[in-house]
Design a protein around this motif. Sequence first.
Motif, PDB file in Angstrom:
ATOM      1  N   LEU A  99      44.231  47.922  19.810  1.00 45.72           N
ATOM      2  CA  LEU A  99      44.017  49.331  20.110  1.00 45.72           C
ATOM      3  C   LEU A  99      43.343  50.009  18.926  1.00 45.72           C
ATOM      4  CD1 LEU A  99      44.858  51.321  22.454  1.00 45.72           C
ATOM      5  CD2 LEU A  99      46.845  51.897  21.035  1.00 45.72           C
ATOM      6  N   PRO A 100      42.251  50.769  19.141  1.00 48.32           N
ATOM      7  CA  PRO A 100      41.707  51.582  18.053  1.00 48.32           C
ATOM      8  C   PRO A 100      42.670  52.714  17.733  1.00 48.32           C
ATOM      9  CG  PRO A 100      40.544  52.036  20.110  1.00 48.32           C
ATOM     10  CD  PRO A 100      41.461  50.879  20.385  1.00 48.32           C
ATOM     11  N   LEU A 101      42.847  53.018  16.452  1.00 47.49           N
ATOM     12  CA  LEU A 101      43.819  54.021  16.035  1.00 47.49           C
ATOM     13  C   LEU A 101      43.122  55.244  15.451  1.00 47.49           C
ATOM     14  CD1 LEU A 101      46.647  51.930  14.313  1.00 47.49           C
ATOM     15  CD2 LEU A 101      46.401  52.582  16.715  1.00 47.49           C
ATOM     16  N   PHE A 102      43.733  56.401  15.706  1.00 43.92           N
ATOM     17  CA  PHE A 102      43.212  57.670  15.217  1.00 43.92           C
ATOM     18  C   PHE A 102      44.348  58.389  14.494  1.00 43.92           C
ATOM     19  CE2 PHE A 102      40.207  61.328  16.682  1.00 43.92           C
ATOM     20  CZ  PHE A 102      40.056  61.719  15.360  1.00 43.92           C
ATOM     21  N   PRO A 103      44.430  58.305  13.148  1.00 48.52           N
ATOM     22  CA  PRO A 103      45.478  59.029  12.412  1.00 48.52           C
ATOM     23  C   PRO A 103      45.224  60.534  12.458  1.00 48.52           C
ATOM     24  CG  PRO A 103      44.540  57.226  11.093  1.00 48.52           C
ATOM     25  CD  PRO A 103      43.616  57.456  12.257  1.00 48.52           C
ATOM     26  N   LEU A 104      46.247  61.309  12.786  1.00 54.42           N
ATOM     27  CA  LEU A 104      46.150  62.762  12.873  1.00 54.42           C
ATOM     28  C   LEU A 104      47.415  63.388  12.291  1.00 54.42           C
ATOM     29  CD1 LEU A 104      44.790  63.179  16.528  1.00 54.42           C
ATOM     30  CD2 LEU A 104      43.549  63.749  14.440  1.00 54.42           C
ATOM     31  N   PRO A 105      47.344  64.613  11.797  1.00 57.86           N
ATOM     32  CA  PRO A 105      48.535  65.281  11.262  1.00 57.86           C
ATOM     33  C   PRO A 105      49.370  65.938  12.355  1.00 57.86           C
ATOM     34  CG  PRO A 105      46.640  66.683  10.943  1.00 57.86           C
ATOM     35  CD  PRO A 105      46.109  65.416  11.559  1.00 57.86           C
ATOM     36  N   ARG A 155      32.630  58.070  11.911  1.00 61.69           N
ATOM     37  CA  ARG A 155      33.270  56.834  12.384  1.00 61.69           C
ATOM     38  C   ARG A 155      34.018  57.058  13.692  1.00 61.69           C
ATOM     39  NH1 ARG A 155      38.217  56.198   7.977  1.00 61.69           N
ATOM     40  NH2 ARG A 155      38.606  58.426   7.730  1.00 61.69           N
ATOM     41  N   TYR A 156      34.584  58.262  13.865  1.00 66.27           N
ATOM     42  CA  TYR A 156      35.309  58.517  15.105  1.00 66.27           C
ATOM     43  C   TYR A 156      34.361  58.901  16.241  1.00 66.27           C
ATOM     44  CZ  TYR A 156      39.366  58.049  12.188  1.00 66.27           C
ATOM     45  OH  TYR A 156      40.305  57.553  11.329  1.00 66.27           O
ATOM     46  N   ARG A 157      33.170  59.394  15.905  1.00 69.06           N
ATOM     47  CA  ARG A 157      32.142  59.546  16.939  1.00 69.06           C
ATOM     48  C   ARG A 157      31.714  58.171  17.429  1.00 69.06           C
ATOM     49  NH1 ARG A 157      29.218  63.133  13.366  1.00 69.06           N
ATOM     50  NH2 ARG A 157      27.378  61.820  13.660  1.00 69.06           N
ATOM     51  N   MET A 158      31.612  57.201  16.502  1.00 71.65           N
ATOM     52  CA  MET A 158      31.313  55.823  16.902  1.00 71.65           C
ATOM     53  C   MET A 158      32.405  55.290  17.818  1.00 71.65           C
ATOM     54  SD  MET A 158      29.894  54.080  13.381  1.00 71.65           S
ATOM     55  CE  MET A 158      29.755  52.490  14.195  1.00 71.65           C
ATOM     56  N   THR A 192      32.193  53.952  21.914  1.00 74.96           N
ATOM     57  CA  THR A 192      32.740  52.693  22.423  1.00 74.96           C
ATOM     58  C   THR A 192      33.745  52.951  23.539  1.00 74.96           C
ATOM     59  OG1 THR A 192      32.475  51.649  20.253  1.00 74.96           O
ATOM     60  CG2 THR A 192      33.989  50.595  21.800  1.00 74.96           C
ATOM     61  N   LEU A 193      34.634  53.917  23.327  1.00 79.33           N
ATOM     62  CA  LEU A 193      35.667  54.194  24.324  1.00 79.33           C
ATOM     63  C   LEU A 193      35.079  54.662  25.649  1.00 79.33           C
ATOM     64  CD1 LEU A 193      38.390  56.032  22.186  1.00 79.33           C
ATOM     65  CD2 LEU A 193      38.410  53.664  22.987  1.00 79.33           C
ATOM     66  N   LEU A 194      34.033  55.454  25.583  1.00 80.89           N
ATOM     67  CA  LEU A 194      33.437  55.979  26.813  1.00 80.89           C
ATOM     68  C   LEU A 194      32.781  54.875  27.641  1.00 80.89           C
ATOM     69  CD1 LEU A 194      31.875  59.328  25.518  1.00 80.89           C
ATOM     70  CD2 LEU A 194      33.942  59.027  26.896  1.00 80.89           C
ATOM     71  N   GLN A 195      32.563  53.710  27.027  1.00 86.57           N
ATOM     72  CA  GLN A 195      32.000  52.573  27.754  1.00 86.57           C
ATOM     73  C   GLN A 195      33.072  51.561  28.134  1.00 86.57           C
ATOM     74  OE1 GLN A 195      28.730  50.898  25.491  1.00 86.57           O
ATOM     75  NE2 GLN A 195      27.926  52.918  24.979  1.00 86.57           N
ATOM     76  N   THR A 196      34.322  51.818  27.721  1.00 84.87           N
ATOM     77  CA  THR A 196      35.392  50.853  28.014  1.00 84.87           C
ATOM     78  C   THR A 196      36.517  51.543  28.792  1.00 84.87           C
ATOM     79  OG1 THR A 196      36.291  51.255  25.784  1.00 84.87           O
ATOM     80  CG2 THR A 196      34.824  49.364  26.063  1.00 84.87           C
ATOM     81  N   ASP A 197      37.715  51.642  28.177  1.00 82.46           N
ATOM     82  CA  ASP A 197      38.864  52.124  28.964  1.00 82.46           C
ATOM     83  C   ASP A 197      39.356  53.512  28.569  1.00 82.46           C
ATOM     84  OD1 ASP A 197      39.974  51.598  26.542  1.00 82.46           O
ATOM     85  OD2 ASP A 197      41.582  50.304  27.285  1.00 82.46           O
ATOM     86  N   LEU A 198      38.639  54.225  27.672  1.00 80.92           N
ATOM     87  CA  LEU A 198      38.949  55.616  27.331  1.00 80.92           C
ATOM     88  C   LEU A 198      40.322  55.798  26.694  1.00 80.92           C
ATOM     89  CD1 LEU A 198      37.620  57.358  30.582  1.00 80.92           C
ATOM     90  CD2 LEU A 198      36.441  57.108  28.404  1.00 80.92           C
ATOM     91  N   ARG A 199      40.865  54.765  26.072  1.00 77.91           N
ATOM     92  CA  ARG A 199      42.201  54.853  25.497  1.00 77.91           C
ATOM     93  C   ARG A 199      42.172  54.502  24.015  1.00 77.91           C
ATOM     94  NH1 ARG A 199      46.561  53.696  29.136  1.00 77.91           N
ATOM     95  NH2 ARG A 199      47.257  51.985  27.812  1.00 77.91           N
ATOM     96  N   PHE A 200      42.906  55.277  23.209  1.00 80.52           N
ATOM     97  CA  PHE A 200      43.030  54.998  21.783  1.00 80.52           C
ATOM     98  C   PHE A 200      44.433  55.403  21.348  1.00 80.52           C
ATOM     99  CE2 PHE A 200      41.469  59.272  22.301  1.00 80.52           C
ATOM    100  CZ  PHE A 200      42.125  60.034  21.347  1.00 80.52           C
ATOM    101  N   GLY A 201      44.842  54.923  20.189  1.00 80.58           N
ATOM    102  CA  GLY A 201      46.181  55.227  19.694  1.00 80.58           C
ATOM    103  C   GLY A 201      46.173  56.405  18.740  1.00 80.58           C
ATOM    104  N   VAL A 202      47.041  57.381  18.978  1.00 77.73           N
ATOM    105  CA  VAL A 202      47.225  58.508  18.063  1.00 77.73           C
ATOM    106  C   VAL A 202      48.457  58.218  17.219  1.00 77.73           C
ATOM    107  CG1 VAL A 202      47.702  60.972  17.867  1.00 77.73           C
ATOM    108  CG2 VAL A 202      46.167  60.140  19.652  1.00 77.73           C
ATOM    109  N   VAL A 203      48.291  58.187  15.893  1.00 74.00           N
ATOM    110  CA  VAL A 203      49.407  57.946  14.982  1.00 74.00           C
ATOM    111  C   VAL A 203      49.502  59.108  13.998  1.00 74.00           C
ATOM    112  CG1 VAL A 203      49.543  55.428  15.139  1.00 74.00           C
ATOM    113  CG2 VAL A 203      47.886  56.472  13.585  1.00 74.00           C
ATOM    114  N   GLU A 254      44.767  58.997  26.377  1.00 68.07           N
ATOM    115  CA  GLU A 254      43.722  58.646  27.330  1.00 68.07           C
ATOM    116  C   GLU A 254      42.806  59.843  27.539  1.00 68.07           C
ATOM    117  OE1 GLU A 254      43.127  56.694  31.769  1.00 68.07           O
ATOM    118  OE2 GLU A 254      45.090  57.425  31.160  1.00 68.07           O
ATOM    119  N   VAL A 255      41.505  59.633  27.391  1.00 66.98           N
ATOM    120  CA  VAL A 255      40.535  60.716  27.563  1.00 66.98           C
ATOM    121  C   VAL A 255      40.426  61.037  29.053  1.00 66.98           C
ATOM    122  CG1 VAL A 255      38.152  61.455  27.217  1.00 66.98           C
ATOM    123  CG2 VAL A 255      39.257  59.972  25.524  1.00 66.98           C
TER     124      VAL A 255
END
Length: 287
Positions: free
Chosen positions: A81-87, A104-107, A111-122, A138-139
């Motif tokens: 899972l791609p991860l997105f650290p947030l406060p 990097r998160y625009r990149m 990728t997500l918009l071409q796959t499953d639109l899901r990433f991990g928020v930590v 999930e977007v």
Amino acid sequence: MAFPLHCPPPSPPLRISSPPAAAAAVPNPCPNLSSLAPPRLCLPRHRRRRRRPGSLRCSASSSSPENRRAGPASSSDAAELPLFPLPLVLFPGAVLPLQIFEFRYRMMMHTLLQTDLRFGVVYADSASGTADVGCVGEVVKHERLADDRFFLICKGQERFRVTGIVRTRPYLVARVDWLEDRPSSDGGDDLESLAGEVEAYMKDVIRLSNRLNGKGEKEVQDLRKNQFPTPFSFFVGSTFEGAPREQQALLELEDTAARLRREKETLRNTLNYLTAASAVKDVFPSS
């Protein structure tokens, strides 16, 4: 990793506010998108959690994904899972508006918009580093601007625990295990009763908060909306704005009854504070 459940230190009265901004993403400023986010309750702060031995948290100096070393490979069927650290802390079922502007998160979004639109928020902050338990976002709606920024509406899905790092560039990708609440020793009737008590405390907190903010003591409508105890416990946790470490502790619990009991204690402490503040205001209206 739990906080003590006795009375927290005093803090300002509960208020409604927006989620904090992130280094690579900020809450979406578009009114029609921001209005989808649930109200968040600012609660008295708890003491800092102790770190659990063996967790994947990193220090402030190593909280950046570039400074985290990729771990060894595990079984081939492990989820990545791609991860997105947030406060901030995302809960299952909660809605999170974001504006993505860091390269990097625009990149990652391309990728997500071409796959499953899901990433991990930590959850991540400079004091405790990056948490090893997070929630899938999930977007559900997105808008791409001319300068390649993105406006997103994400919805929280299942929780996960990071078990290893796959890569750190151009963005963090991790192996994860999925988390679900274990069967509770409390029976179904007891969980329903506990959820009802939490809802009652929450209504009282909102009512007194409105009174202190000059909005009048309006009747608070149904907050639970026929939710089962587990999703309701996540909804309650998502409203605890201003206490992200407490929210993280709630997210990491794997027992619905334990989560509801902790939320009940927090709401009861908050109600006691607001009751005292309301009494002071009645005696000294100018204050």
